[in-house]
Design a protein around this motif. Sequence first.
Motif, mmCIF file in Angstrom:
data_model
loop_
_atom_site.group_PDB
_atom_site.id
_atom_site.type_symbol
_atom_site.label_atom_id
_atom_site.label_comp_id
_atom_site.label_asym_id
_atom_site.label_seq_id
_atom_site.Cartn_x
_atom_site.Cartn_y
_atom_site.Cartn_z
ATOM 1 N N LEU A 251 0.811 -1.221 0.000
ATOM 2 C CA LEU A 251 0.000 0.000 0.000
ATOM 3 C C LEU A 251 0.842 1.269 0.000
ATOM 4 C CD1 LEU A 251 -2.774 -0.926 2.602
ATOM 5 C CD2 LEU A 251 -2.951 -0.939 0.112
ATOM 6 N N ALA A 252 2.125 1.146 0.205
ATOM 7 C CA ALA A 252 2.968 2.322 0.431
ATOM 8 C C ALA A 252 2.958 3.298 -0.733
ATOM 9 C CB ALA A 252 4.399 1.873 0.724
ATOM 10 N N ASP A 253 2.905 2.804 -1.963
ATOM 11 C CA ASP A 253 2.961 3.681 -3.130
ATOM 12 C C ASP A 253 1.638 3.691 -3.878
ATOM 13 O OD1 ASP A 253 2.985 1.109 -4.029
ATOM 14 O OD2 ASP A 253 4.556 1.409 -5.546
ATOM 15 N N ALA A 254 0.543 3.429 -3.167
ATOM 16 C CA ALA A 254 -0.758 3.295 -3.823
ATOM 17 C C ALA A 254 -1.831 4.063 -3.053
ATOM 18 C CB ALA A 254 -1.143 1.814 -3.918
ATOM 19 N N THR A 255 -2.978 4.201 -3.697
ATOM 20 C CA THR A 255 -4.168 4.721 -3.024
ATOM 21 C C THR A 255 -5.000 3.530 -2.561
ATOM 22 O OG1 THR A 255 -4.233 6.717 -4.383
ATOM 23 C CG2 THR A 255 -6.274 6.071 -3.280
ATOM 24 N N PRO A 256 -5.087 3.281 -1.261
ATOM 25 C CA PRO A 256 -5.815 2.107 -0.783
ATOM 26 C C PRO A 256 -7.322 2.234 -1.017
ATOM 27 C CG PRO A 256 -4.290 2.942 0.883
ATOM 28 C CD PRO A 256 -4.402 3.992 -0.168
ATOM 29 N N LEU A 257 -7.906 1.181 -1.569
ATOM 30 C CA LEU A 257 -9.357 1.052 -1.696
ATOM 31 C C LEU A 257 -9.764 -0.141 -0.846
ATOM 32 C CD1 LEU A 257 -9.835 1.552 -5.559
ATOM 33 C CD2 LEU A 257 -9.846 3.291 -3.756
ATOM 34 N N LEU A 258 -10.584 0.085 0.182
ATOM 35 C CA LEU A 258 -10.924 -0.956 1.157
ATOM 36 C C LEU A 258 -12.378 -1.348 1.005
ATOM 37 C CD1 LEU A 258 -8.291 -1.252 2.772
ATOM 38 C CD2 LEU A 258 -8.754 1.183 2.570
ATOM 39 N N TRP A 259 -12.628 -2.662 1.058
ATOM 40 C CA TRP A 259 -14.008 -3.138 0.957
ATOM 41 C C TRP A 259 -14.230 -4.319 1.889
ATOM 42 C CZ3 TRP A 259 -16.181 -7.855 -0.780
ATOM 43 C CH2 TRP A 259 -17.584 -7.847 -0.883
ATOM 44 N N GLY A 260 -15.347 -4.267 2.608
ATOM 45 C CA GLY A 260 -15.813 -5.397 3.413
ATOM 46 C C GLY A 260 -17.251 -5.692 3.050
ATOM 47 N N ARG B 179 -17.435 -1.868 8.380
ATOM 48 C CA ARG B 179 -17.019 -0.952 9.446
ATOM 49 C C ARG B 179 -15.508 -1.065 9.682
ATOM 50 N NH1 ARG B 179 -18.763 2.263 13.244
ATOM 51 N NH2 ARG B 179 -17.524 2.455 15.137
ATOM 52 N N SER B 180 -14.982 -2.284 9.651
ATOM 53 C CA SER B 180 -13.544 -2.462 9.790
ATOM 54 C C SER B 180 -12.801 -1.774 8.646
ATOM 55 C CB SER B 180 -13.205 -3.953 9.820
ATOM 56 O OG SER B 180 -11.824 -4.158 9.998
ATOM 57 N N ALA B 181 -13.348 -1.842 7.423
ATOM 58 C CA ALA B 181 -12.717 -1.180 6.281
ATOM 59 C C ALA B 181 -12.620 0.325 6.519
ATOM 60 C CB ALA B 181 -13.507 -1.470 5.004
ATOM 61 N N ARG B 182 -13.650 0.904 7.138
ATOM 62 C CA ARG B 182 -13.597 2.342 7.432
ATOM 63 C C ARG B 182 -12.511 2.654 8.460
ATOM 64 N NH1 ARG B 182 -19.188 1.539 6.834
ATOM 65 N NH2 ARG B 182 -19.591 1.402 9.065
ATOM 66 N N ARG C 105 -2.235 10.580 2.974
ATOM 67 C CA ARG C 105 -2.744 10.478 1.608
ATOM 68 C C ARG C 105 -4.144 9.891 1.641
ATOM 69 N NH1 ARG C 105 2.476 8.093 0.013
ATOM 70 N NH2 ARG C 105 1.414 6.093 -0.190
ATOM 71 N N PRO C 106 -4.904 10.010 0.524
ATOM 72 C CA PRO C 106 -6.261 9.466 0.510
ATOM 73 C C PRO C 106 -6.271 7.956 0.692
ATOM 74 C CG PRO C 106 -5.951 11.007 -1.301
ATOM 75 C CD PRO C 106 -4.595 10.759 -0.702
ATOM 76 N N ALA C 107 -7.303 7.477 1.358
ATOM 77 C CA ALA C 107 -7.619 6.049 1.453
ATOM 78 C C ALA C 107 -9.134 5.974 1.551
ATOM 79 C CB ALA C 107 -6.965 5.412 2.676
ATOM 80 N N LEU C 108 -9.741 5.082 0.806
ATOM 81 C CA LEU C 108 -11.190 5.080 0.669
ATOM 82 C C LEU C 108 -11.773 3.722 1.004
ATOM 83 C CD1 LEU C 108 -13.834 6.479 -0.289
ATOM 84 C CD2 LEU C 108 -13.290 5.654 -2.594
ATOM 85 N N ALA C 109 -12.787 3.735 1.869
ATOM 86 C CA ALA C 109 -13.619 2.555 2.114
ATOM 87 C C ALA C 109 -15.021 2.886 1.625
ATOM 88 C CB ALA C 109 -13.641 2.211 3.598
ATOM 89 N N ALA C 110 -15.586 2.031 0.768
ATOM 90 C CA ALA C 110 -16.872 2.364 0.167
ATOM 91 C C ALA C 110 -17.596 1.092 -0.258
ATOM 92 C CB ALA C 110 -16.669 3.294 -1.035
ATOM 93 N N GLU C 111 -18.808 1.283 -0.783
ATOM 94 C CA GLU C 111 -19.591 0.167 -1.307
ATOM 95 C C GLU C 111 -18.898 -0.399 -2.552
ATOM 96 O OE1 GLU C 111 -22.297 -1.097 0.030
ATOM 97 O OE2 GLU C 111 -22.441 0.387 1.641
ATOM 98 N N SER C 112 -19.205 -1.660 -2.852
ATOM 99 C CA SER C 112 -18.534 -2.321 -3.976
ATOM 100 C C SER C 112 -18.818 -1.626 -5.295
ATOM 101 C CB SER C 112 -18.964 -3.788 -4.048
ATOM 102 O OG SER C 112 -20.364 -3.890 -4.267
ATOM 103 N N SER C 113 -20.035 -1.118 -5.487
ATOM 104 C CA SER C 113 -20.362 -0.468 -6.761
ATOM 105 C C SER C 113 -19.537 0.795 -6.958
ATOM 106 C CB SER C 113 -21.859 -0.143 -6.817
ATOM 107 O OG SER C 113 -22.239 0.663 -5.700
ATOM 108 N N ASP C 114 -19.338 1.562 -5.882
ATOM 109 C CA ASP C 114 -18.543 2.787 -5.983
ATOM 110 C C ASP C 114 -17.077 2.467 -6.261
ATOM 111 O OD1 ASP C 114 -20.795 4.343 -5.435
ATOM 112 O OD2 ASP C 114 -20.496 4.159 -3.281
#
Length: 337
Positions: free
Chosen positions: A204-213, A220-223, A235-244
Amino acid sequence: MFDDGRLDDDQALARADAGMRELAGSGARVRVDAHAAGEAIAALSGAGRDERPRAVVAAGPGARLLRAVLEPVCPVPFVAWPGPGLPGWTGSLDLVVVTGAPDGAAAQLAVTDAVRRGCPLILVASAGSPLAELGASRWTTLLPTSTGDVLATTVVALEALEALGLAPPVDADEVARTLDDVAVACSPFRDLGSNRAKQVATALADATPLLWGGTVLAARSARRWAEGLRRAAGRPALAAESSDLAALLESSTPRDVFADPYEDPPADVQPYLVVLDDGVDAARVRVENGELVAAAERSGVRHDRVAALEGGPLARYAGLTLTGQYVAAYVGIGLGR
């Protein structure tokens, strides 16, 4: 620049020792608070099972985790109220649960409102705290705790609600053991080759993390992962719904696997998908997981899976969340922050 050599460097790890000790003590804090509140919880057993409240209103820092665990199974309506105070309809027929935040104005207002309205109140807080003094009434059950740990106080609140017949069985020892196991597996004394948290942090060090549970607790853990990574890396990191997340993956620029990162660095930071798996084998979760991973593969986006498959739902949530906290800590160490 992220330097993975710092993850096994004694001096770099020594500078992060205080934070690592805090993470390693997660299981101990659950045990300490569960033991401290054990007598008060035992006194609740059997009480009120024939006279259920009209609704349960939760406030304080653990309210949303309580909702995530209880909303699908609680036999009465359950509300996690962000405050201030309590909902206008709350009265003496409703049970109020406040998890300790002695310096939190919202929790103090909720406690004051509950006492003023004559609501039965379960208060999880330090016995000598201002919050406990505010909540003193004939309708209040104080569950004394001392650590201030959000997960630990939430476990105590769930055990109390279980005693009242309002929550499924909760095993504090199981949650604590799971946290201990994660602390051992992600210990700074384990090198990069055998430490899952260090490996994910490096990816994840050189990336924008996208988290999904896929479940309520995994989401909630992804958030929590995203919050920790944003603090650690700035830096940005995003937890969101699978469609997004799928839409973001489909619109990302395909990664050239043959590009030299030094000669031809990418124009923007590439996304990296992490799927958090808490072992719930539901059709919807399987479908969304397959669609999300397929979208990542079509776009050439790297992806990984972190799983917690042992124990009950709360223990699996705790294991996933603590793993994410270790990942965030190692990202910060690798960046020299």
